[in-house]
Write a protein that holds these residues in place. Structure first.
Motif, PDB file in Angstrom:
ATOM      1  N   VAL A  32       0.865  -1.178   0.000  1.00 12.60           N
ATOM      2  CA  VAL A  32       0.000   0.000   0.000  1.00 12.60           C
ATOM      3  C   VAL A  32       0.905   1.232   0.000  1.00 12.60           C
ATOM      4  O   VAL A  32       1.709   1.421   0.912  1.00 12.60           O
ATOM      5  N   THR A  33       0.773   2.039  -1.047  1.00 11.35           N
ATOM      6  CA  THR A  33       1.540   3.277  -1.144  1.00 11.35           C
ATOM      7  C   THR A  33       0.572   4.438  -0.988  1.00 11.35           C
ATOM      8  O   THR A  33      -0.381   4.552  -1.763  1.00 11.35           O
ATOM      9  N   CYS A  34       0.783   5.276   0.015  1.00 11.36           N
ATOM     10  CA  CYS A  34      -0.052   6.471   0.199  1.00 11.36           C
ATOM     11  C   CYS A  34       0.701   7.683  -0.336  1.00 11.36           C
ATOM     12  O   CYS A  34       1.869   7.895   0.005  1.00 11.36           O
ATOM     13  N   ILE A  35       0.012   8.451  -1.180  1.00 14.53           N
ATOM     14  CA  ILE A  35       0.607   9.652  -1.761  1.00 14.53           C
ATOM     15  C   ILE A  35      -0.038  10.852  -1.089  1.00 14.53           C
ATOM     16  O   ILE A  35      -1.262  11.017  -1.139  1.00 14.53           O
ATOM     17  N   ILE A  36       0.792  11.662  -0.441  1.00 14.79           N
ATOM     18  CA  ILE A  36       0.279  12.818   0.288  1.00 14.79           C
ATOM     19  C   ILE A  36       0.882  14.095  -0.288  1.00 14.79           C
ATOM     20  O   ILE A  36       1.874  14.050  -1.020  1.00 14.79           O
ATOM     21  N   GLY A  37       0.281  15.218   0.061  1.00 14.28           N
ATOM     22  CA  GLY A  37       0.769  16.507  -0.424  1.00 14.28           C
ATOM     23  C   GLY A  37      -0.386  17.469  -0.540  1.00 14.28           C
ATOM     24  O   GLY A  37      -1.542  17.056  -0.549  1.00 14.28           O
ATOM     25  N   SER A  38      -0.078  18.760  -0.630  1.00 14.12           N
ATOM     26  CA  SER A  38      -1.164  19.736  -0.664  1.00 14.12           C
ATOM     27  C   SER A  38      -1.841  19.729  -2.032  1.00 14.12           C
ATOM     28  O   SER A  38      -1.329  19.149  -2.994  1.00 14.12           O
ATOM     29  N   SER A  39      -2.995  20.384  -2.112  1.00 13.95           N
ATOM     30  CA  SER A  39      -3.734  20.452  -3.378  1.00 13.95           C
ATOM     31  C   SER A  39      -2.860  21.091  -4.437  1.00 13.95           C
ATOM     32  O   SER A  39      -2.137  22.042  -4.161  1.00 13.95           O
ATOM     33  N   GLY A  40      -2.936  20.534  -5.655  1.00 13.01           N
ATOM     34  CA  GLY A  40      -2.153  21.095  -6.750  1.00 13.01           C
ATOM     35  C   GLY A  40      -0.727  20.586  -6.811  1.00 13.01           C
ATOM     36  O   GLY A  40       0.079  21.058  -7.605  1.00 13.01           O
ATOM     37  N   SER A  41      -0.406  19.588  -5.980  1.00 11.18           N
ATOM     38  CA  SER A  41       0.978  19.079  -6.005  1.00 11.18           C
ATOM     39  C   SER A  41       1.176  18.021  -7.093  1.00 11.18           C
ATOM     40  O   SER A  41       2.292  17.573  -7.332  1.00 11.18           O
ATOM     41  N   GLY A  42       0.068  17.619  -7.770  1.00 11.59           N
ATOM     42  CA  GLY A  42       0.193  16.668  -8.879  1.00 11.59           C
ATOM     43  C   GLY A  42      -0.217  15.250  -8.543  1.00 11.59           C
ATOM     44  O   GLY A  42      -0.124  14.357  -9.381  1.00 11.59           O
ATOM     45  N   LYS A  43      -0.718  15.027  -7.325  1.00 14.14           N
ATOM     46  CA  LYS A  43      -1.039  13.656  -6.881  1.00 14.14           C
ATOM     47  C   LYS A  43      -2.102  12.990  -7.751  1.00 14.14           C
ATOM     48  O   LYS A  43      -1.926  11.880  -8.229  1.00 14.14           O
ATOM     49  N   SER A  44      -3.225  13.692  -7.929  1.00 15.73           N
ATOM     50  CA  SER A  44      -4.328  13.105  -8.708  1.00 15.73           C
ATOM     51  C   SER A  44      -3.936  12.954 -10.172  1.00 15.73           C
ATOM     52  O   SER A  44      -4.298  11.968 -10.823  1.00 15.73           O
TER      53      SER A  44
END
Length: 243
Positions: A32-44
């Protein structure tokens, strides 16, 4: 073990805005890899590229070592193997819960109606939604819709599930029921890539936490390391804002 999905040098721009600026990431079997970061960081955008809802400008996306951007991969099959659960559920409003979980199986996997129904019921039961087979999405709460969306994805027998902020559209009291289902999947050994703001879930369930900022991966590692002992000021500031 080995990597199921490997992203190499991924870049994506929208007009002059560079959203992904060279991402290298791998998802190992059963992790399970969780990707975190603020909005607009490119995660989605990263998840949408892995699922080819967006076409990357540069880089490679390998699925079991085969580049899915090469044009040689059967895309409907790939989409069945790499499932996606969205923030807004994306259920078919005109179909009941059971039909929502059957239609992809019949169309893409060419399963019989009978087999599709058995499979759908199995996974609806798994996510605690078996009592709602004849309900329409509009009759369900957000948490229930998201559990149906997860069952629909599971019914395709995916090898990997991408979760794009699966709880961010939910009322706070419904978040737990969806995270509980995801935690069960993790315990079953499902390979998952999860974009999330739920730090408790990342801490408890993730094998790896990836922190993105400004279209690059700034830090990654085990949850204890990334969440408890952040190295960069940016990650420290992000975690402080989340608490």
């Amino acid at each position: 073990m080995g990597s199921v999905i490997e992203v190499q040098g991924l870049k994506k721009s929208f007009g002059s805005h560079e959203v992904l600026r060279g991402i290298d990431l791998s998802a190992d079997q059963g992790q399970v890899t969780c990707i975190i970061g603020s909005s607009g960081s490119g995660k989605s955008t990263l998840l949408r590229c892995i699922n080819l809802l967006e076409t990357p400008d540069e880089g490679r996306i390998l699925y079991h070592g085969q580049d899915i951007l090469s044009g040689e991969v059967n895309m409907p099959q790939y989409h069945a193997r790499v499932g996606m659960v969205f923030q807004q559920f994306n259920l078919f409003g005109n179909m009941d819960v059971l039909a929502n979980c059957m239609t992809g199986q019949m169309k893409v996997l060419r399963r019989s109606r009978e087999e599709s129904e058995q499979n759908a019921l199995k996974y609806l039961k798994k996510v605690g939604m078996a009592a709602y087979v004849s309900a329409k999405p509009r009759q369900l709460s957000g948490g229930q819709k998201q559990r149906v969306a997860i069952a629909r994805t599971l019914a395709m027998d995916p090898e990997v599930i991408l979760f794009d902020e699966p709880t961010s559209a939910l009322d706070p009291e419904m978040v737990g029921e969806v995270l509980g289902v995801m935690q069960d999947l993790a315990q079953d050994g499902m390979t998952m890539l999860v974009v999330t703001h739920e730090m408790g879930f990342a801490r408890a369930v993730a094998d790896r936490v990836v922190f993105m900022d400004g279209g690059v991966i700034c830090e990654q590692g085990e949850p204890a390391q990334v969440l408890a002992a952040p190295q960069s000021e940016r990650l420290k500031a992000f975690l402080a804002s989340m608490l």
